[in-house]
Design a protein around this motif. Structure first.
Motif, PDB file in Angstrom:
ATOM      1  N   LEU A 115       0.805  -1.223   0.000  1.00 53.28           N
ATOM      2  CA  LEU A 115       0.000   0.000   0.000  1.00 53.28           C
ATOM      3  C   LEU A 115       0.834   1.267   0.000  1.00 53.28           C
ATOM      4  O   LEU A 115       0.519   2.227  -0.723  1.00 53.28           O
ATOM      5  N   PHE A 116       1.907   1.289   0.800  1.00 49.86           N
ATOM      6  CA  PHE A 116       2.607   2.553   1.035  1.00 49.86           C
ATOM      7  C   PHE A 116       4.100   2.512   0.727  1.00 49.86           C
ATOM      8  O   PHE A 116       4.785   3.530   0.826  1.00 49.86           O
ATOM      9  N   GLY A 117       4.615   1.360   0.355  1.00 47.85           N
ATOM     10  CA  GLY A 117       6.043   1.263   0.070  1.00 47.85           C
ATOM     11  C   GLY A 117       6.377   1.778  -1.318  1.00 47.85           C
ATOM     12  O   GLY A 117       5.566   2.441  -1.981  1.00 47.85           O
ATOM     13  N   GLU A 118       7.592   1.473  -1.763  1.00 47.66           N
ATOM     14  CA  GLU A 118       7.988   1.848  -3.125  1.00 47.66           C
ATOM     15  C   GLU A 118       7.037   1.162  -4.104  1.00 47.66           C
ATOM     16  O   GLU A 118       6.776  -0.036  -4.009  1.00 47.66           O
ATOM     17  N   ASN A 119       6.485   1.930  -5.014  1.00 41.69           N
ATOM     18  CA  ASN A 119       5.455   1.455  -5.952  1.00 41.69           C
ATOM     19  C   ASN A 119       4.160   1.054  -5.248  1.00 41.69           C
ATOM     20  O   ASN A 119       3.369   0.268  -5.782  1.00 41.69           O
ATOM     21  N   GLY A 120       3.953   1.599  -4.041  1.00 39.81           N
ATOM     22  CA  GLY A 120       2.728   1.319  -3.298  1.00 39.81           C
ATOM     23  C   GLY A 120       1.508   1.852  -4.028  1.00 39.81           C
ATOM     24  O   GLY A 120       1.559   2.875  -4.725  1.00 39.81           O
ATOM     25  N   ILE A 121       0.380   1.163  -3.849  1.00 38.96           N
ATOM     26  CA  ILE A 121      -0.803   1.463  -4.652  1.00 38.96           C
ATOM     27  C   ILE A 121      -1.799   2.403  -3.988  1.00 38.96           C
ATOM     28  O   ILE A 121      -2.719   2.890  -4.651  1.00 38.96           O
ATOM     29  N   ALA A 122      -1.648   2.676  -2.701  1.00 40.48           N
ATOM     30  CA  ALA A 122      -2.680   3.443  -1.993  1.00 40.48           C
ATOM     31  C   ALA A 122      -2.957   4.779  -2.670  1.00 40.48           C
ATOM     32  O   ALA A 122      -4.115   5.187  -2.829  1.00 40.48           O
ATOM     33  N   ALA A 123      -1.907   5.461  -3.074  1.00 42.15           N
ATOM     34  CA  ALA A 123      -2.065   6.797  -3.664  1.00 42.15           C
ATOM     35  C   ALA A 123      -2.619   6.748  -5.081  1.00 42.15           C
ATOM     36  O   ALA A 123      -3.054   7.778  -5.611  1.00 42.15           O
ATOM     37  N   THR A 124      -2.646   5.557  -5.698  1.00 47.39           N
ATOM     38  CA  THR A 124      -3.094   5.451  -7.088  1.00 47.39           C
ATOM     39  C   THR A 124      -4.513   4.904  -7.213  1.00 47.39           C
ATOM     40  O   THR A 124      -5.072   4.903  -8.311  1.00 47.39           O
ATOM     41  N   LEU A 125      -5.087   4.428  -6.116  1.00 51.11           N
ATOM     42  CA  LEU A 125      -6.421   3.836  -6.178  1.00 51.11           C
ATOM     43  C   LEU A 125      -7.489   4.900  -6.393  1.00 51.11           C
ATOM     44  O   LEU A 125      -7.354   6.045  -5.945  1.00 51.11           O
ATOM     45  N   GLN A 126      -8.567   4.505  -7.065  1.00 52.84           N
ATOM     46  CA  GLN A 126      -9.696   5.405  -7.263  1.00 52.84           C
ATOM     47  C   GLN A 126     -10.311   5.766  -5.911  1.00 52.84           C
ATOM     48  O   GLN A 126     -10.323   4.958  -4.985  1.00 52.84           O
ATOM     49  N   LYS A 127     -10.825   6.990  -5.790  1.00 54.92           N
ATOM     50  CA  LYS A 127     -11.493   7.404  -4.565  1.00 54.92           C
ATOM     51  C   LYS A 127     -12.648   6.455  -4.261  1.00 54.92           C
ATOM     52  O   LYS A 127     -13.343   5.988  -5.162  1.00 54.92           O
ATOM     53  N   ASN A 128     -12.829   6.176  -2.968  1.00 55.77           N
ATOM     54  CA  ASN A 128     -13.890   5.295  -2.461  1.00 55.77           C
ATOM     55  C   ASN A 128     -13.670   3.821  -2.761  1.00 55.77           C
ATOM     56  O   ASN A 128     -14.551   2.999  -2.485  1.00 55.77           O
ATOM     57  N   THR A 129     -12.524   3.471  -3.327  1.00 55.75           N
ATOM     58  CA  THR A 129     -12.185   2.055  -3.463  1.00 55.75           C
ATOM     59  C   THR A 129     -12.209   1.408  -2.076  1.00 55.75           C
ATOM     60  O   THR A 129     -11.818   2.017  -1.085  1.00 55.75           O
ATOM     61  N   VAL A 130     -12.685   0.173  -2.028  1.00 52.27           N
ATOM     62  CA  VAL A 130     -12.700  -0.563  -0.762  1.00 52.27           C
ATOM     63  C   VAL A 130     -11.474  -1.475  -0.708  1.00 52.27           C
ATOM     64  O   VAL A 130     -11.266  -2.300  -1.600  1.00 52.27           O
ATOM     65  N   VAL A 131     -10.659  -1.300   0.316  1.00 52.81           N
ATOM     66  CA  VAL A 131      -9.529  -2.188   0.569  1.00 52.81           C
ATOM     67  C   VAL A 131      -9.977  -3.208   1.610  1.00 52.81           C
ATOM     68  O   VAL A 131     -10.355  -2.838   2.728  1.00 52.81           O
ATOM     69  N   ASP A 145     -21.844   0.737   3.967  1.00 58.52           N
ATOM     70  CA  ASP A 145     -21.825   0.985   2.526  1.00 58.52           C
ATOM     71  C   ASP A 145     -20.738   0.179   1.835  1.00 58.52           C
ATOM     72  O   ASP A 145     -20.910  -0.301   0.714  1.00 58.52           O
ATOM     73  N   ALA A 146     -19.628  -0.024   2.527  1.00 57.30           N
ATOM     74  CA  ALA A 146     -18.549  -0.835   1.952  1.00 57.30           C
ATOM     75  C   ALA A 146     -18.979  -2.290   1.835  1.00 57.30           C
ATOM     76  O   ALA A 146     -18.686  -2.960   0.837  1.00 57.30           O
ATOM     77  N   PHE A 147     -19.694  -2.784   2.841  1.00 59.62           N
ATOM     78  CA  PHE A 147     -20.206  -4.151   2.774  1.00 59.62           C
ATOM     79  C   PHE A 147     -21.134  -4.329   1.576  1.00 59.62           C
ATOM     80  O   PHE A 147     -21.074  -5.324   0.860  1.00 59.62           O
ATOM     81  N   SER A 148     -22.001  -3.352   1.371  1.00 56.88           N
ATOM     82  CA  SER A 148     -22.946  -3.447   0.248  1.00 56.88           C
ATOM     83  C   SER A 148     -22.215  -3.551  -1.077  1.00 56.88           C
ATOM     84  O   SER A 148     -22.567  -4.349  -1.946  1.00 56.88           O
ATOM     85  N   ASP A 149     -21.176  -2.724  -1.242  1.00 55.15           N
ATOM     86  CA  ASP A 149     -20.419  -2.735  -2.496  1.00 55.15           C
ATOM     87  C   ASP A 149     -19.652  -4.042  -2.698  1.00 55.15           C
ATOM     88  O   ASP A 149     -19.405  -4.451  -3.836  1.00 55.15           O
ATOM     89  N   CYS A 150     -19.256  -4.677  -1.584  1.00 56.91           N
ATOM     90  CA  CYS A 150     -18.425  -5.884  -1.674  1.00 56.91           C
ATOM     91  C   CYS A 150     -19.227  -7.179  -1.618  1.00 56.91           C
ATOM     92  O   CYS A 150     -18.645  -8.268  -1.691  1.00 56.91           O
ATOM     93  N   GLN A 151     -20.546  -7.080  -1.510  1.00 54.55           N
ATOM     94  CA  GLN A 151     -21.361  -8.277  -1.339  1.00 54.55           C
ATOM     95  C   GLN A 151     -21.169  -9.306  -2.454  1.00 54.55           C
ATOM     96  O   GLN A 151     -21.079 -10.509  -2.179  1.00 54.55           O
ATOM     97  N   PRO A 152     -21.086  -8.884  -3.732  1.00 53.43           N
ATOM     98  CA  PRO A 152     -20.866  -9.892  -4.783  1.00 53.43           C
ATOM     99  C   PRO A 152     -19.570 -10.688  -4.587  1.00 53.43           C
ATOM    100  O   PRO A 152     -19.545 -11.901  -4.843  1.00 53.43           O
ATOM    101  N   LEU A 153     -18.520 -10.030  -4.119  1.00 51.73           N
ATOM    102  CA  LEU A 153     -17.266 -10.738  -3.868  1.00 51.73           C
ATOM    103  C   LEU A 153     -17.413 -11.677  -2.680  1.00 51.73           C
ATOM    104  O   LEU A 153     -16.995 -12.844  -2.742  1.00 51.73           O
ATOM    105  N   PHE A 154     -18.005 -11.189  -1.600  1.00 51.72           N
ATOM    106  CA  PHE A 154     -18.184 -12.041  -0.432  1.00 51.72           C
ATOM    107  C   PHE A 154     -19.052 -13.255  -0.767  1.00 51.72           C
ATOM    108  O   PHE A 154     -18.790 -14.363  -0.291  1.00 51.72           O
ATOM    109  N   ASP A 155     -20.073 -13.047  -1.581  1.00 53.58           N
ATOM    110  CA  ASP A 155     -20.920 -14.174  -1.992  1.00 53.58           C
ATOM    111  C   ASP A 155     -20.113 -15.212  -2.767  1.00 53.58           C
ATOM    112  O   ASP A 155     -20.370 -16.420  -2.667  1.00 53.58           O
ATOM    113  N   ALA A 156     -19.152 -14.742  -3.545  1.00 54.60           N
ATOM    114  CA  ALA A 156     -18.360 -15.641  -4.390  1.00 54.60           C
ATOM    115  C   ALA A 156     -17.346 -16.457  -3.612  1.00 54.60           C
ATOM    116  O   ALA A 156     -17.059 -17.605  -3.979  1.00 54.60           O
TER     117      ALA A 156
END
Length: 295
Positions: free
Chosen positions: A75-91, A142-153
């Motif tokens: 997330l935060f190291g060299e080439n970390g992705i946190a700063a590049t993720l779309q706003k409101n992305t759920v980690v 709200d994060a749970f709602s967005d992730c429900q399809p993944l959790f179901d899978a």
């Protein structure tokens, strides 16, 4: 539309990623192991050669890494992705970490407009592959709602522990306390049986159908009987996980003598050179016994 990125295609992450693909979800995957990437691609997933490529289109990122240090690096190291993720992305923090780490990570992610669910998993590689994991999760509704399809899978049971990040990690800690103690106890029991000159196959059969059995006894002892210590979950995993348990004991000023004893057994096995073997290899530290040979 959910676009998933799974970071860490080990035994658990690979199963979760494949289950997401099988459920029809657009799923990217990243791992440092080229063989894992190839296996994921052959299943129909989108294998990515960099973290950025794996996550730039995702709105859900599932971290299935070994520990908090690896999560921080991703997330935060060299080439970390946190700063590049779309706003409101759920980690989704699928790794086993301390509750305090999960809470701190949530604060960092919130500060850059990202959401988080801490969602450690249980069930092993077999249930990961069949999409039947148990997930202990906590985070905003709200994060749970967005992730429900993944959790179901990926899960057969999704436990929503709380709306506050850290609850899932706390429950997983209790599970790992029991899992580690049960593995260590199973190894000690089988070692004593061998020292007493008993047929280990007979001991396994009888105990599996008696009051002294446990899920871990029935799941791990077959590895010992087969002389197969190919890692599904390594000794060093329980050095870490029982370390998390004991750290919580220190934080709460709460005695955990049985957990401490089991932790010492895993430390002993790791120091003896078995850290990267299956956690059932904790039996190898007992003297004066001849273990079943590999079949």
């Amino acid at each position: 539309m959910s676009i998933i990125s799974v970071i860490g295609l080990g035994s658990m992450g690979m199963g979760a990623a494949k289950s997401a693909v099988s459920a029809g979800l657009t799923t990217y995957g990243f791992d440092l192991n080229p063989k894992a990437l190839l296996a994921f691609q052959e299943h129909g997933g989108i294998a990515s050669d960099t973290l950025l490529n794996a996550t730039q289109k995702a709105n859900i990122v599932l971290l299935m890494l070994v520990n908090s240090d690896q999560c921080d690096q991703v997330l935060f190291g060299e080439n970390g992705i946190a700063a590049t993720l779309q706003k409101n992305t759920v980690v989704i923090l699928g790794s086993t970490t301390s509750a305090s780490y999960a809470k701190t990570l949530n604060e960092k992610l919130q500060s850059i407009d990202l959401r988080m669910i801490d969602a450690p998993v249980s069930g092993g590689a077999i249930k990961a592959n069949t999409g039947d994991l148990s997930i202990m999760a906590s985070g905003p509704k709200d994060a749970f709602s967005d992730c429900q399809p993944l959790f179901d899978a990926i899960s057969a049971k999704l436990y929503r522990v709380s709306d506050t990040v850290g609850g899932g990690a706390s429950v997983k800690m209790i599970n790992q306390l029991l899992a580690g103690v049960h593995i260590a106890a199973a190894a000690e029991a089988m070692a004593l049986g061998l020292r007493a000159g008993l047929d280990p196959e007979m001991v396994y059969e009888i105990i599996s159908n008696s009051a002294g059995s446990s899920w871990m006894f029935q799941n791990r002892v077959p590895n010992i009987l087969a002389g197969d210590y190919t890692p599904k979950s390594m000794v060093d995993i329980f050095v870490k996980d029982l370390g998390i348990v004991l750290d919580a004991g220190k934080e709460f000023k709460f005695p955990l003598p049985i957990s401490a004893s089991a932790h010492q057994q895993f430390l002993f096995a790791s120091a003896a050179g078995y850290g990267k073997e299956d956690d059932s290899a904790v039996i190898k530290v007992y003297p004066g016994i001849t273990l079943p040979a590999a079949k």
